[in-house]
Design a protein around this motif. Structure first.
Motif, PDB file in Angstrom:
ATOM      1  N   CYS A  16       0.735  -1.247  -0.066  1.00 26.12           N
ATOM      2  CA  CYS A  16      -0.106   0.009   0.141  1.00 26.12           C
ATOM      3  C   CYS A  16       0.799   1.198   0.029  1.00 26.12           C
ATOM      4  N   ARG A  17       0.230   2.422  -0.371  1.00 24.16           N
ATOM      5  CA  ARG A  17       0.845   3.661  -0.298  1.00 24.16           C
ATOM      6  C   ARG A  17       0.164   4.591   0.382  1.00 24.16           C
ATOM      7  N   VAL A  18       1.009   5.415   1.289  1.00 20.73           N
ATOM      8  CA  VAL A  18       0.330   6.700   2.115  1.00 20.73           C
ATOM      9  C   VAL A  18       0.644   8.046   1.576  1.00 20.73           C
ATOM     10  N   TYR A  19      -0.517   8.776   1.300  1.00 20.91           N
ATOM     11  CA  TYR A  19      -0.347  10.089   0.581  1.00 20.91           C
ATOM     12  C   TYR A  19      -0.801  11.061   1.421  1.00 20.91           C
ATOM     13  N   THR A  20      -0.237  12.254   1.033  1.00 22.69           N
ATOM     14  CA  THR A  20      -0.883  13.495   1.809  1.00 22.69           C
ATOM     15  C   THR A  20      -1.232  14.569   0.548  1.00 22.69           C
ATOM     16  N   VAL A  21      -1.864  15.471   0.901  1.00 25.46           N
ATOM     17  CA  VAL A  21      -2.378  16.637   0.125  1.00 25.46           C
ATOM     18  C   VAL A  21      -1.228  17.258  -0.524  1.00 25.46           C
ATOM     19  N   VAL A  48      -4.708   6.350   2.237  1.00 20.71           N
ATOM     20  CA  VAL A  48      -3.945   4.896   2.112  1.00 20.71           C
ATOM     21  C   VAL A  48      -4.729   4.283   1.107  1.00 20.71           C
ATOM     22  N   VAL A  49      -3.897   3.792   0.151  1.00 20.05           N
ATOM     23  CA  VAL A  49      -4.268   2.870  -0.812  1.00 20.05           C
ATOM     24  C   VAL A  49      -3.665   1.707  -1.222  1.00 20.05           C
ATOM     25  N   TYR A  50      -4.542   0.680  -0.940  1.00 15.10           N
ATOM     26  CA  TYR A  50      -3.700  -0.720  -1.216  1.00 15.10           C
ATOM     27  C   TYR A  50      -3.829  -1.001  -2.456  1.00 15.10           C
ATOM     28  N   GLY A  51      -2.619  -1.297  -3.070  1.00 14.95           N
ATOM     29  CA  GLY A  51      -2.489  -1.796  -4.332  1.00 14.95           C
ATOM     30  C   GLY A  51      -2.439  -0.755  -5.371  1.00 14.95           C
ATOM     31  N   PRO A  52      -1.749  -0.979  -6.681  1.00 18.56           N
ATOM     32  CA  PRO A  52      -1.783   0.247  -7.647  1.00 18.56           C
ATOM     33  C   PRO A  52      -3.140   0.249  -8.489  1.00 18.56           C
ATOM     34  N   ALA A  53      -4.116  -0.477  -8.424  1.00 16.47           N
ATOM     35  CA  ALA A  53      -5.067  -0.652  -9.504  1.00 16.47           C
ATOM     36  C   ALA A  53      -6.064   0.699  -9.351  1.00 16.47           C
ATOM     37  N   LYS A  54      -5.924   1.498  -8.244  1.00 19.81           N
ATOM     38  CA  LYS A  54      -6.831   2.888  -8.115  1.00 19.81           C
ATOM     39  C   LYS A  54      -5.775   3.947  -8.468  1.00 19.81           C
ATOM     40  N   ASP A  56      -3.537   6.262 -10.856  1.00 25.72           N
ATOM     41  CA  ASP A  56      -3.076   6.880 -12.104  1.00 25.72           C
ATOM     42  C   ASP A  56      -2.253   8.345 -12.028  1.00 25.72           C
ATOM     43  N   ASP A  57      -2.229   8.619 -13.192  1.00 26.92           N
ATOM     44  CA  ASP A  57      -1.432  10.137 -13.163  1.00 26.92           C
ATOM     45  C   ASP A  57      -2.215  10.934 -12.775  1.00 26.92           C
ATOM     46  N   ARG A  58      -3.669  10.853 -12.777  1.00 28.53           N
ATOM     47  CA  ARG A  58      -4.234  12.065 -11.826  1.00 28.53           C
ATOM     48  C   ARG A  58      -4.670  12.098 -10.454  1.00 28.53           C
ATOM     49  N   GLY A  59      -3.914  10.993  -9.862  1.00 31.94           N
ATOM     50  CA  GLY A  59      -4.601  10.703  -8.275  1.00 31.94           C
ATOM     51  C   GLY A  59      -4.990   9.157  -8.263  1.00 31.94           C
ATOM     52  N   VAL A  60      -6.043   9.124  -7.389  1.00 27.13           N
ATOM     53  CA  VAL A  60      -6.905   8.161  -7.151  1.00 27.13           C
ATOM     54  C   VAL A  60      -8.344   7.947  -7.796  1.00 27.13           C
ATOM     55  N   LYS A  61      -8.516   6.943  -8.419  1.00 24.49           N
ATOM     56  CA  LYS A  61      -9.962   7.104  -9.140  1.00 24.49           C
ATOM     57  C   LYS A  61     -10.485   5.799  -8.457  1.00 24.49           C
ATOM     58  N   GLY A  62     -11.575   6.080  -7.718  1.00 23.89           N
ATOM     59  CA  GLY A  62     -12.320   5.199  -6.797  1.00 23.89           C
ATOM     60  C   GLY A  62     -11.942   5.467  -5.333  1.00 23.89           C
ATOM     61  N   ALA A  63     -12.852   4.583  -4.365  1.00 19.58           N
ATOM     62  CA  ALA A  63     -12.697   4.694  -2.906  1.00 19.58           C
ATOM     63  C   ALA A  63     -11.341   4.245  -2.501  1.00 19.58           C
ATOM     64  N   PRO A  64     -10.531   5.070  -1.785  1.00 18.45           N
ATOM     65  CA  PRO A  64      -9.400   4.481  -1.277  1.00 18.45           C
ATOM     66  C   PRO A  64      -9.362   3.810  -0.028  1.00 18.45           C
TER      67      PRO A  64
END
Length: 98
Positions: A16-21, A48-54, A56-64
């Motif tokens: 998983c990955r942890v991201y901030t604003v 926090v997003v588990y796995g790379p599926a969500k 993309d180059d614009r951020g997160v698509k779908g529910a983290p």
């Protein structure tokens, strides 16, 4: 920053990955909704997003998997009411308000 660093350390051995604003989270109203038509775009304080599926180059698509909002008196109503409802409707697994 301390909370995101702690999460990073705790989760660094997991897929998983942890991201901030700033990071856009795009929450589509249905699976067929095209990116250009998604109107639910938020920038949570920590994501926090588990796995790379969500991702993309614009951020997160779908529910983290986890969204954390750091609230203040001026944002509390938005965090506790509007965002909570939005995240619940779109399947966010964990939502913390700190």
């Amino acid at each position: 920053m301390a909370l995101s660093a702690t999460l990073y350390q705790a989760l660094r051995k997991h897929p998983c990955r942890v991201y901030t604003v700033p990071l856009d989270v795009r929450l589509a109203n249905n699976q067929d909704e095209k990116d250009a038509h998604i109107t639910n775009v938020v920038q949570p304080d920590i994501v926090v997003v588990y796995g790379p599926a969500k991702l993309d180059d614009r951020g997160v698509k779908g529910a983290p998997d986890l969204i954390i909002e750091v609230t203040s008196p001026s944002t509390a109503a938005n965090d506790y009411i509007r965002k909570r409802k939005l995240y619940e409707q779109h399947g966010v697994k964990e939502y913390w308000v700190v």
